[in-house]
Write a protein that holds these residues in place. Structure first.
Motif, PDB file in Angstrom:
ATOM      1  N   PRO A  50      57.664 -13.110  49.097  1.00  9.46           N
ATOM      2  CA  PRO A  50      58.125 -14.914  50.210  1.00  9.46           C
ATOM      3  C   PRO A  50      58.583 -14.057  51.261  1.00  9.46           C
ATOM      4  O   PRO A  50      58.922 -14.512  52.618  1.00  9.46           O
ATOM      5  CB  PRO A  50      58.876 -15.804  49.812  1.00  9.46           C
ATOM      6  CG  PRO A  50      59.480 -14.866  48.288  1.00  9.46           C
ATOM      7  CD  PRO A  50      58.728 -13.902  47.738  1.00  9.46           C
ATOM      8  N   ASP A  51      60.219 -12.892  51.200  1.00 15.06           N
ATOM      9  CA  ASP A  51      60.807 -12.193  52.108  1.00 15.06           C
ATOM     10  C   ASP A  51      60.141 -11.503  53.104  1.00 15.06           C
ATOM     11  O   ASP A  51      60.853 -11.118  53.953  1.00 15.06           O
ATOM     12  CB  ASP A  51      62.078 -12.319  51.919  1.00 15.06           C
ATOM     13  CG  ASP A  51      62.570 -13.412  51.013  1.00 15.06           C
ATOM     14  OD1 ASP A  51      62.573 -14.843  51.615  1.00 15.06           O
ATOM     15  OD2 ASP A  51      63.188 -13.614  50.285  1.00 15.06           O
ATOM     16  N   ASP A  52      58.726 -11.233  53.024  1.00 13.37           N
ATOM     17  CA  ASP A  52      58.242  -9.974  53.375  1.00 13.37           C
ATOM     18  C   ASP A  52      57.724 -10.155  54.085  1.00 13.37           C
ATOM     19  O   ASP A  52      57.287 -11.374  54.378  1.00 13.37           O
ATOM     20  CB  ASP A  52      57.246  -9.353  52.414  1.00 13.37           C
ATOM     21  CG  ASP A  52      58.206  -8.409  51.049  1.00 13.37           C
ATOM     22  OD1 ASP A  52      59.346  -8.307  51.071  1.00 13.37           O
ATOM     23  OD2 ASP A  52      57.185  -8.059  50.584  1.00 13.37           O
ATOM     24  N   ARG A  53      58.407 -10.309  55.084  1.00 14.89           N
ATOM     25  CA  ARG A  53      57.816  -9.995  56.913  1.00 14.89           C
ATOM     26  C   ARG A  53      57.798  -8.807  57.934  1.00 14.89           C
ATOM     27  O   ARG A  53      57.672  -9.118  58.997  1.00 14.89           O
ATOM     28  CB  ARG A  53      59.550 -10.926  57.900  1.00 14.89           C
ATOM     29  CG  ARG A  53      59.407 -11.980  57.509  1.00 14.89           C
ATOM     30  CD  ARG A  53      60.282 -12.915  58.033  1.00 14.89           C
ATOM     31  NE  ARG A  53      61.953 -12.274  58.113  1.00 14.89           N
ATOM     32  CZ  ARG A  53      62.398 -11.737  59.364  1.00 14.89           C
ATOM     33  NH1 ARG A  53      61.825 -11.871  60.280  1.00 14.89           N
ATOM     34  NH2 ARG A  53      63.699 -11.137  59.039  1.00 14.89           N
ATOM     35  N   GLU A  54      58.324  -7.541  57.752  1.00 10.60           N
ATOM     36  CA  GLU A  54      57.530  -6.427  58.322  1.00 10.60           C
ATOM     37  C   GLU A  54      56.633  -5.372  57.387  1.00 10.60           C
ATOM     38  O   GLU A  54      56.642  -4.854  56.212  1.00 10.60           O
ATOM     39  CB  GLU A  54      59.246  -6.127  58.529  1.00 10.60           C
ATOM     40  CG  GLU A  54      59.479  -4.956  59.274  1.00 10.60           C
ATOM     41  CD  GLU A  54      60.644  -3.106  59.213  1.00 10.60           C
ATOM     42  OE1 GLU A  54      61.759  -4.456  59.538  1.00 10.60           O
ATOM     43  OE2 GLU A  54      61.024  -3.480  57.648  1.00 10.60           O
ATOM     44  N   LEU A  55      55.776  -4.903  58.777  1.00  5.06           N
ATOM     45  CA  LEU A  55      54.834  -3.771  58.676  1.00  5.06           C
ATOM     46  C   LEU A  55      54.948  -2.792  58.995  1.00  5.06           C
ATOM     47  O   LEU A  55      55.978  -2.425  59.738  1.00  5.06           O
ATOM     48  CB  LEU A  55      53.099  -4.879  59.664  1.00  5.06           C
ATOM     49  CG  LEU A  55      53.185  -5.938  58.376  1.00  5.06           C
ATOM     50  CD1 LEU A  55      51.592  -6.255  59.039  1.00  5.06           C
ATOM     51  CD2 LEU A  55      52.838  -6.095  56.948  1.00  5.06           C
TER      52      LEU A  55
ATOM     53  N   THR B 174      55.320   8.795  67.547  1.00  5.00           N
ATOM     54  CA  THR B 174      54.538   9.599  66.658  1.00  5.00           C
ATOM     55  C   THR B 174      53.187   8.710  66.581  1.00  5.00           C
ATOM     56  O   THR B 174      52.244   9.426  65.344  1.00  5.00           O
ATOM     57  CB  THR B 174      54.916  10.125  65.162  1.00  5.00           C
ATOM     58  OG1 THR B 174      55.506   9.119  64.681  1.00  5.00           O
ATOM     59  CG2 THR B 174      56.062  11.039  65.443  1.00  5.00           C
ATOM     60  N   ASN B 175      53.116   7.830  67.337  1.00  6.72           N
ATOM     61  CA  ASN B 175      52.456   7.218  66.629  1.00  6.72           C
ATOM     62  C   ASN B 175      52.396   6.057  65.550  1.00  6.72           C
ATOM     63  O   ASN B 175      51.056   5.468  65.183  1.00  6.72           O
ATOM     64  CB  ASN B 175      51.544   7.046  67.061  1.00  6.72           C
ATOM     65  CG  ASN B 175      50.185   7.680  68.182  1.00  6.72           C
ATOM     66  OD1 ASN B 175      51.314   7.789  69.714  1.00  6.72           O
ATOM     67  ND2 ASN B 175      49.521   9.002  68.321  1.00  6.72           N
ATOM     68  N   GLU B 176      52.879   6.234  65.039  1.00  5.19           N
ATOM     69  CA  GLU B 176      53.875   4.911  64.232  1.00  5.19           C
ATOM     70  C   GLU B 176      55.240   4.086  64.087  1.00  5.19           C
ATOM     71  O   GLU B 176      55.900   4.813  65.534  1.00  5.19           O
ATOM     72  CB  GLU B 176      54.410   6.071  62.859  1.00  5.19           C
ATOM     73  CG  GLU B 176      53.582   6.797  62.979  1.00  5.19           C
ATOM     74  CD  GLU B 176      53.596   8.176  61.608  1.00  5.19           C
ATOM     75  OE1 GLU B 176      53.475   8.424  60.129  1.00  5.19           O
ATOM     76  OE2 GLU B 176      54.668   8.938  61.747  1.00  5.19           O
ATOM     77  N   GLY B 177      54.901   3.219  63.555  1.00 11.04           N
ATOM     78  CA  GLY B 177      56.187   2.569  63.878  1.00 11.04           C
ATOM     79  C   GLY B 177      56.428   1.392  62.657  1.00 11.04           C
ATOM     80  O   GLY B 177      55.352   1.375  62.301  1.00 11.04           O
ATOM     81  N   TYR B 178      57.362  -0.035  62.924  1.00 10.16           N
ATOM     82  CA  TYR B 178      57.359  -0.731  62.185  1.00 10.16           C
ATOM     83  C   TYR B 178      57.432  -1.727  62.962  1.00 10.16           C
ATOM     84  O   TYR B 178      57.736  -2.423  64.039  1.00 10.16           O
ATOM     85  CB  TYR B 178      59.067  -0.930  61.551  1.00 10.16           C
ATOM     86  CG  TYR B 178      59.246   0.229  60.196  1.00 10.16           C
ATOM     87  CD1 TYR B 178      58.206  -0.295  59.188  1.00 10.16           C
ATOM     88  CD2 TYR B 178      59.443   1.754  61.107  1.00 10.16           C
ATOM     89  CE1 TYR B 178      58.697   0.610  58.057  1.00 10.16           C
ATOM     90  CE2 TYR B 178      59.814   2.499  60.009  1.00 10.16           C
ATOM     91  CZ  TYR B 178      59.278   2.355  58.662  1.00 10.16           C
ATOM     92  OH  TYR B 178      59.797   3.046  57.761  1.00 10.16           O
ATOM     93  N   ILE B 179      56.755  -3.100  62.520  1.00 14.61           N
ATOM     94  CA  ILE B 179      56.253  -4.524  63.002  1.00 14.61           C
ATOM     95  C   ILE B 179      57.210  -5.415  62.670  1.00 14.61           C
ATOM     96  O   ILE B 179      56.962  -5.543  61.158  1.00 14.61           O
ATOM     97  CB  ILE B 179      55.595  -4.912  63.427  1.00 14.61           C
ATOM     98  CG1 ILE B 179      55.048  -6.688  64.844  1.00 14.61           C
ATOM     99  CG2 ILE B 179      54.040  -4.209  62.718  1.00 14.61           C
ATOM    100  CD1 ILE B 179      55.974  -6.416  65.729  1.00 14.61           C
ATOM    101  N   ARG B 180      58.309  -5.655  62.686  1.00 15.37           N
ATOM    102  CA  ARG B 180      58.722  -7.440  62.038  1.00 15.37           C
ATOM    103  C   ARG B 180      58.260  -8.900  62.575  1.00 15.37           C
ATOM    104  O   ARG B 180      59.138  -8.821  63.955  1.00 15.37           O
ATOM    105  CB  ARG B 180      60.386  -7.420  62.233  1.00 15.37           C
ATOM    106  CG  ARG B 180      60.873  -8.177  61.265  1.00 15.37           C
ATOM    107  CD  ARG B 180      62.526  -7.761  60.906  1.00 15.37           C
ATOM    108  NE  ARG B 180      62.638  -6.594  60.404  1.00 15.37           N
ATOM    109  CZ  ARG B 180      63.888  -6.046  60.168  1.00 15.37           C
ATOM    110  NH1 ARG B 180      65.453  -7.046  60.692  1.00 15.37           N
ATOM    111  NH2 ARG B 180      64.213  -4.608  59.318  1.00 15.37           N
ATOM    112  N   PHE B 181      58.080  -9.082  61.832  1.00 18.14           N
ATOM    113  CA  PHE B 181      57.361 -11.238  62.456  1.00 18.14           C
ATOM    114  C   PHE B 181      58.755 -12.150  61.995  1.00 18.14           C
ATOM    115  O   PHE B 181      59.308 -11.472  61.044  1.00 18.14           O
ATOM    116  CB  PHE B 181      56.060 -10.798  61.547  1.00 18.14           C
ATOM    117  CG  PHE B 181      54.675 -10.627  62.205  1.00 18.14           C
ATOM    118  CD1 PHE B 181      54.564 -10.654  63.618  1.00 18.14           C
ATOM    119  CD2 PHE B 181      55.074 -10.051  61.779  1.00 18.14           C
ATOM    120  CE1 PHE B 181      53.378 -10.439  64.130  1.00 18.14           C
ATOM    121  CE2 PHE B 181      53.525  -8.941  62.264  1.00 18.14           C
ATOM    122  CZ  PHE B 181      52.998  -9.697  63.433  1.00 18.14           C
TER     123      PHE B 181
END
Length: 848
Positions: free
Chosen positions: A527-532, A572-579
């Motif tokens: 339930p606490d996971d918000r990052e991709l 590198t065309n990679e990254g993290y998105i955190r909602f």
């Protein structure tokens, strides 16, 4: 009205056939910037011909100086022959503000106060200067020409800067000089047209003054924004210090909150009074970064400002942030460039010195410039020209060094042609720069066993994609054909922006960049996971702002982090998105997951739940497993083992919730979990990545084993019991479940004991329960790492709780045995008090 002094005219302007129209050319040039009071006056000065012109407005004079001074006067052929090198000061048009006498002066500084009265130009009343002389003429011929105007006191033939010959003539009477000026100016003689002007009276020599300046005090505006400091740079230069920081102790007190200040050097004026500037050296690089960021973030008008020390970088030379021999670029070969600057500025002497404990790699000295001049304006001109030379160093770094390949170990016989021959199989070179190393430069680790030859080359390939192939094929390899190119063993590596002065470089790998081949896919997000973690970001078509707006279509975004290549600094065309909410991340991951994986394009935008977020959640993640503790080990032995295997000089695990006490730790590249290694050679980088993948895979295997054990425990608890009270094997099989004694999962990589082994209770439910804890119970949880000293207090899990209860029951049985044996009351009382003390200590430890 303001006067300007013009010098260093184009060669075509001072040719013999063009001297007559020289005033008109100078007037035409200057009138483009403002009206003149009259035509320019041509005279001979210490550096050759010069022109003095007077503008009607002082603002026009200043604008002319700013526009025309330093303009390259070389022809196209001269520029081509110089191979693109910067012009010498003597090859640039010189235009400066002059006083009414025509002497060069300093541009008005804007300081209030009475201004000195302008000096009048002094002319020698009985002297003339006559030029150009016909070929073969000597002083006697000139005296014969000038004798009709009066007796000549002396004559002296001189060669002018443009190669022409002129003569200084002094008459016995002033009237004779005036008559000669009128009669000889414009006279045609042997195909030449003579020019005649009055001589200037030599000014009496002035006493020399000594001017000193530190390198960081130069008017530097050209420092590249993309230059990264060496990871052992520890010195900053601070300006505009407050009054309370006018002493070394005051500076230490002001900046002591950011770390331990190792050394302070206050900059003082000629009266030894502090002027609000200082060099500050910290104990570590990270502390210097903290201080620099804090000062920059709080800087405003009147506040202190700080930069990395240019003096420290210059003294490091080719081992410094620019990778260039900075002092050699400033001074020139054998000090030739300093001599040119001294002559151009009119200074008596100019030198570069080091102040402190002597020049060394520890940076405990500082570059000091010393000029002996008659006037302060000459020293200012020296500082300006040296700043121009330093700007050329900055330009060379940006265009030639950054993003290049570095080649070491090649002999002195190699030239640019030899380098192009070596790199021809990799697509050829677009640029080559050969740099001379310092004689006392320490060896560099990235070269491996290849010894330094005193030279290095920065090369750029036409095909940048072939850089990795070039490094793999050339590093520590024998190259050359023995005929055209001398054979030798070279070292080849990329230019590393994030590196130390000894050649070791920093390599950062985010955990999600690893091949997570054994990641438990059946475990859903918590339930606490918000990052991709997102791959194939279209950064070539979208800006960062546009990308964030795209993800905001799924919900509110807390953070967007783009991963950069550790070698090139490019994305590198990679990254993290955190909602902000789990439901928004869930919608995004559903949109990024293709309905048919087989038809998905590998270049499409792809996303997965962030493994970094789960690792940083410690035991509160969806695995209920602390990956950080398992990686680090109870005493850091896990990290130490991985560092030795990868042949690293340092290894750190960084993330937003991990606190490190190591001062030498590099700065985190992001909030997400990433591994940072200090590599000595580029082949070690591949080994480092492989070891990280192996360790993460081993941990994922343990997690899968634990999940399987939990499933079997839950399935065993819900299965129907037989008439004899045991779990029914047939009932379990009917539910599609296999008994624990038929399919025994591997646990922590240990071999499974044979069926019926009573000592392995976890997989033998038919065996009678023993009082001792089952083997492997002590390994149910990984040891607490140094990262979790504060988080070690919570409950240790069901297995540890069962183990504690079993120990308590065992102690109770021993007490009852001793009591039945008839021990005395005194012994029982002592054991009771001792047990009470142990229980109180355990309770206090649990409370902490």
């Amino acid at each position: 009205m303001a006067a300007v002094l013009a010098q260093n005219f184009p060669a075509s302007w001072v040719a013999p056939e063009a001297l007559e129209v020289l005033p008109q050319k100078v007037q035409s040039l200057l009138q483009r910037l403002g009206p003149l009071e009259g035509p320019p006056v041509i005279s001979r000065g210490p550096s050759g011909l010069q022109a003095i012109a007077r503008f009607q407005n002082a603002s026009d004079a200043r604008a002319a100086v700013q526009t025309l001074h330093g303009f390259d006067m070389r022809s196209a052929a001269e520029k081509a022959s110089s191979s693109g090198q910067a012009p010498k000061p003597s090859e640039c048009f010189c235009l400066r503000i002059a006083d009414e006498s025509g002497a060069p002066g300093a541009v008005a500084s804007g300081n209030s106060g009475p201004k000195a009265a302008p000096r009048k130009r002094k002319l020698k009343p009985n002297g003339i200067f006559l030029w150009p002389l016909p070929e073969g003429w000597a002083a006697k011929d000139v005296e014969l020409l000038t004798s009709p105007y009066g007796p000549v006191q002396r004559s002296k033939v001189e060669t002018m800067a443009n190669g022409q010959r002129g003569v200084l003539v002094d008459f016995m009477k002033e009237s004779a000089a005036s008559a000669a000026l009128t009669g000889l100016n414009g006279l045609s003689l042997m195909g030449l047209q003579l020019r005649c002007v009055m001589q200037e009276e030599p000014e009496p020599s002035k006493p020399l003054q000594l001017f000193k300046l530190f390198l960081d005090e130069l008017p530097i505006t050209s420092v590249p924004k993309d230059v990264e400091p060496k990871l052992d740079d520890r010195e900053i230069f601070v300006t505009d210090l407050p009054r309370k920081a006018s002493t070394e102790d005051g500076v230490r007190f002001l900046l002591g909150n950011f770390g331990e200040v190792e050394e302070v050097l206050l900059v003082r004026d000629q009266q030894h009074t502090p002027i609000g500037k200082a060099y500050v050296r910290f104990k570590s690089h990270s502390e210097a970064v903290k201080a620099l960021d804090a000062i920059r973030s709080s800087s405003s008008d009147g506040a202190s400002k700080a930069t990395w020390s240019e003096s420290e970088r210059a003294l490091r030379g080719t081992r410094g942030a620019y990778g260039l021999n900075v002092l050699r670029h400033i001074c020139g070969e054998g000090g030739a460039k300093l001599r040119e600057i001294r002559q151009a500025a009119g200074a008596a002497n100019l030198s570069l010195e080091t102040v402190g404990e002597g020049r060394s790699s520890n940076g405990r000295s500082h570059v000091h410039l010393v000029a002996s001049c008659e006037e302060a304006s000459q020293a200012e001109e020296c500082w300006k020209l040296i700043a121009t030379a330093l700007a050329h160093v900055h330009e060379t770094y940006s265009s030639e060094v950054r993003g290049s390949l570095v080649l070491r170990g090649f002999p002195a016989s190699w030239s640019e042609k030899g380098l192009k021959f070596v790199f021809a199989p990799f697509g050829g070179l677009s640029s080559v720069t050969i740099e001379e190393e310092e004689k006392d430069a320490p060896p560099i680790s990235v070269s491996g066993e290849v010894a330094s030859s005193g030279r290095l080359a920065y090369v750029k390939l036409r095909n940048s994609q072939a850089m990795e192939k070039a490094v793999a094929n050339l590093h520590q390899t024998k190259v050359g054909d023995g005929d055209l190119v001398e054979e030798c063993v070279v070292a080849c590596h990329r230019w590393h922006q994030h590196s130390w002065s000894d050649g070791t470089f920093q390599l950062g790998i985010f955990v999600d960049q690893l091949a997570l081949s054994r990641r438990p896919q059946e475990v859903g997000p918590g339930p606490d996971d918000r990052e991709l973690y997102v791959r194939n970001l279209p950064l070539h078509d979208m800006t960062r702002q546009q990308l964030q707006e795209y993800f905001e279509g799924f919900g509110e975004v807390d953070d967007l982090h783009l991963i950069l290549d550790p070698f090139t600094g490019e994305s590198t065309n990679e990254g993290y998105i955190r909602f902000k909410h789990n439901r928004d991340a869930q919608r995004c991951i559903e949109a990024l997951t293709p309905s048919d994986p087989e038809e998905a394009d590998p270049t499409d935008l792809q996303g997965s739940w962030s493994e970094s977020e789960r690792v940083l959640q410690r035991k509160n993640n969806c695995y209920r497993f602390n990956l950080v503790a398992e990686l680090v080990g109870a005493d850091g032995s896990g990290l130490e083992k991985m560092k030795e295997e990868a042949k690293l000089k340092g290894l750190w695990i960084l993330g937003e919730s991990l606190q490190l006490k190591d001062r030498t730790a590099p700065r985190a590249a992001g909030r997400q979990l990433h591994f940072v290694g200090r590599c000595a050679e580029e082949p070690h980088a591949r080994v480092f990545r492989d070891i990280m993948e192996r360790e993460i895979e081993a941990i994922h295997k343990k997690i899968l084993s634990r999940l399987e054990k939990r499933k079997q425990k839950e399935s065993g608890a819900s299965a129907p019991t037989g008439t004899d009270g045991s779990k029914g094997e047939d009932a379990a099989a009917a539910n599609g479940q296999v008994g624990a004694w038929q399919q025994q999962p591997s646990f922590w990589g240990n071999p499974i004991p044979p069926a019926g082994y009573e000592g392995y209770q976890a997989y033998n439910t038919a065996a009678p329960r023993r009082e001792e804890p089952a083997p492997g119970a002590a390994w149910a949880e990984p040891p607490v790492s140094v990262f979790e000293q504060e988080a070690a207090a919570p409950a240790a899990g069901d297995d540890r709780a069962d183990q504690g209860e079993e120990k308590e029951r065992s102690r109770g049985r021993h007490r009852r045995k001793r009591s039945s044996a008839g021990e005395g009351g005194e012994g029982r009382e002592k054991r009771r008090r001792s047990g009470s003390r142990r229980r109180r200590r355990r309770a206090e430890d649990g409370a902490e």
